[in-house]
Design a protein around this motif. Structure first.
Motif, PDB file in Angstrom:
ATOM      1  N   MET A   1      14.508  46.487  31.171  1.00  0.00           N
ATOM      2  CA  MET A   1      14.760  45.622  30.021  1.00  0.00           C
ATOM      3  C   MET A   1      15.384  44.318  30.486  1.00  0.00           C
ATOM      4  O   MET A   1      16.165  44.283  31.428  1.00  0.00           O
ATOM      5  N   ARG A   2      15.027  43.261  29.774  1.00  0.00           N
ATOM      6  CA  ARG A   2      15.618  41.956  30.040  1.00  0.00           C
ATOM      7  C   ARG A   2      16.238  41.440  28.743  1.00  0.00           C
ATOM      8  O   ARG A   2      15.583  41.426  27.694  1.00  0.00           O
ATOM      9  N   ALA A   3      17.501  41.036  28.797  1.00  0.00           N
ATOM     10  CA  ALA A   3      18.204  40.546  27.617  1.00  0.00           C
ATOM     11  C   ALA A   3      18.637  39.107  27.824  1.00  0.00           C
ATOM     12  O   ALA A   3      19.083  38.721  28.912  1.00  0.00           O
ATOM     13  N   ILE A   4      18.493  38.315  26.763  1.00  0.00           N
ATOM     14  CA  ILE A   4      18.948  36.927  26.735  1.00  0.00           C
ATOM     15  C   ILE A   4      20.068  36.846  25.702  1.00  0.00           C
ATOM     16  O   ILE A   4      19.898  37.268  24.560  1.00  0.00           O
ATOM     17  N   VAL A   5      21.212  36.296  26.104  1.00  0.00           N
ATOM     18  CA  VAL A   5      22.371  36.241  25.222  1.00  0.00           C
ATOM     19  C   VAL A   5      22.832  34.788  25.079  1.00  0.00           C
ATOM     20  O   VAL A   5      23.058  34.098  26.083  1.00  0.00           O
ATOM     21  N   LEU A   6      22.970  34.338  23.835  1.00  0.00           N
ATOM     22  CA  LEU A   6      23.506  33.000  23.570  1.00  0.00           C
ATOM     23  C   LEU A   6      24.295  33.028  22.274  1.00  0.00           C
ATOM     24  O   LEU A   6      24.183  33.957  21.483  1.00  0.00           O
ATOM     25  N   SER A   7      25.088  31.987  22.045  1.00  0.00           N
ATOM     26  CA  SER A   7      25.963  32.018  20.877  1.00  0.00           C
ATOM     27  C   SER A   7      26.336  30.622  20.415  1.00  0.00           C
ATOM     28  O   SER A   7      26.016  29.616  21.062  1.00  0.00           O
ATOM     29  N   ASP A   8      27.028  30.602  19.277  1.00  0.00           N
ATOM     30  CA  ASP A   8      27.717  29.421  18.759  1.00  0.00           C
ATOM     31  C   ASP A   8      26.782  28.237  18.538  1.00  0.00           C
ATOM     32  O   ASP A   8      27.023  27.134  19.019  1.00  0.00           O
ATOM     33  N   LEU A   9      25.709  28.490  17.772  1.00  0.00           N
ATOM     34  CA  LEU A   9      24.856  27.379  17.353  1.00  0.00           C
ATOM     35  C   LEU A   9      25.496  26.597  16.201  1.00  0.00           C
ATOM     36  O   LEU A   9      25.232  25.411  16.042  1.00  0.00           O
ATOM     37  N   HIS A  10      26.285  27.259  15.384  1.00  0.00           N
ATOM     38  CA  HIS A  10      26.973  26.645  14.249  1.00  0.00           C
ATOM     39  C   HIS A  10      26.003  25.845  13.378  1.00  0.00           C
ATOM     40  O   HIS A  10      26.235  24.673  13.075  1.00  0.00           O
ATOM     41  N   LEU A  11      24.938  26.498  12.973  1.00  0.00           N
ATOM     42  CA  LEU A  11      23.992  25.870  12.051  1.00  0.00           C
ATOM     43  C   LEU A  11      24.631  25.862  10.673  1.00  0.00           C
ATOM     44  O   LEU A  11      24.771  26.900  10.038  1.00  0.00           O
TER      45      LEU A  11
END
Length: 381
Positions: A1-11
């Motif tokens: 498995m491959r996971a991509i993690v990102l955060s805090d776009l604040h749309l």
């Protein structure tokens, strides 16, 4: 498995460059996933939506969600398209979109994403999920927004909404409303209502009520952990008066990296709890601080990796890529360049060896410190 993690776009209340960057990134991600035989997972680690930034005249969280979503249809459409193509999308609420802990708002968000993508909410149900508090993929990663280790934003019950409409509001939310930019002056009209909520929260700092205990028991099957383990994880939060004073002193003395340091100590303690449950993870990913960083952690015989991908809202466009392999778990910190539609690796690929539960590990009850474990110096690209 491959996971991509990102955060805090604040749309939030208006669209901007973050939307365009996110759309191009999701298109690139879908192309890459199509050419790979492994399953892909996209983990959105909190504050994707900024419901604190919703128009001041909205009367409830559902109206706030609708108002914010209407400004970001292209981002929601790209997100829905990725989920419809088979990329598993997990969204974990942060302190700016904690209302998404409400199952009704989760259903509404799924419907909004499906409508924007021209598909149905029922088709997205298997691949688009909101997961309250944290996500654990045993043997691969543990992901949490990270505001629980920031005393201004920590709450007693991470499974309940604690935003503008909550009866108990962390002081960080009130400060966010107070120290606003000029174009958001209307948000101050919410202050007479939220200040009493903050005072109620302050009066109960460090307490775990019956409702929180009940929510931990309800969440246990979904989390795949015992209620005792969840109580241990909840006990790591910086929601005491001592933590609030410590945070204030760090801010007054200008100590950068205080919250990151608390996140790293929490990662070590979380690992201890997960090992006791025979479900350890070698990689720990957090957001919230808006600063890109990574660090290797020594947890007795295990080498752990801690990451913070920073904030997309400030144009850093950082993300963490985690891949499970036969020889261990490889993780790297990356940057998305929307102009070039390509990625830049900010850290060398880091290998974390698979870890196993240790016999005689300390009990999960009341775990709060990292014990005799250590961390290398912070590396910030």
């Amino acid at each position: 498995m491959r996971a991509i993690v990102l955060s805090d776009l604040h749309l939030g209340a208006t669209a901007g460059a973050t939307d365009d960057a996110f759309v191009s990134f999701l298109e690139w991600l879908a192309e890459r996933a199509h050419s790979d035989t492994e399953p892909w997972r996209l983990i959105l680690l909190g504050d994707v939506l900024d419901l604190l930034d919703a128009p001041a005249d909205v009367g409830d969280p559902l109206a706030a969600l609708d108002a914010v979503a209407a400004q970001h249809l292209s981002a929601l459409a790209a997100l829905g398209a990725a989920a419809a193509d088979g990329i598993a999308v997990d969204l974990i609420p942060g302190n700016h979109d904690s209302e998404l802990a409400d199952p009704d708002l989760q259903e509404r968000l799924r419907a909004l994403v499906a409508d924007a993508a021209g598909t149905s909410a029922s088709l997205l149900r298997p691949t688009f999920r909101v997961r309250p508090w944290f996500l654990l993929v045993p043997g691969l990663l543990y992901a949490e927004h990270g505001s629980q280790y920031h005393a201004l934003n920590a709450v007693a019950d991470p499974l309940s909404p604690f935003g503008r409409w909550s009866r108990r509001l962390p002081p960080g939310a009130v400060l966010d409303l107070f120290f606003r930019r000029a174009e958001h002056r209307g948000r101050a009209r919410a202050l007479p209502r939220v200040v009493p909520a903050m005072l109620r929260a302050l009066a109960r700092r460090g307490r775990t009520g019956a409702a929180t205990v009940a929510s931990l028991h309800t969440f246990a099957p979904e989390a795949g952990l015992s209620p005792d383990a969840l109580a241990g994880l909840r006990g790591l939060a910086e929601d005491s008066w001592v933590a609030l004073l410590r945070n204030a002193c760090a801010a007054a003395l200008g100590r950068a990296g205080h919250v990151e340091s608390r996140q790293q100590q929490a990662a070590l303690a979380v690992h201890q709890i997960l090992a006791q449950e025979a479900q350890p993870a070698p990689v720990y990913v957090f957001g919230h601080t808006h600063r890109v960083a990574h660090r290797a952690l020594d947890a007795n015989s295990a080498r752990l990796l801690w990451f913070n991908g920073g904030a997309w809202a400030d144009g850093s466009y950082g993300f963490v890529e985690v891949e499970g392999r036969a020889d261990g778990v490889v993780a790297r910190l990356c940057h998305w360049d929307p102009a070039a539609r390509s990625t830049l690796t900010l850290s060398d690929p880091l290998l974390a060896q698979p870890s196993v539960a240790q016999e005689g590990a300390p009990t999960t009850r009341g775990a709060r410190s990292a014990g005799n474990r250590s961390a290398d110096a912070v590396a910030t690209p």
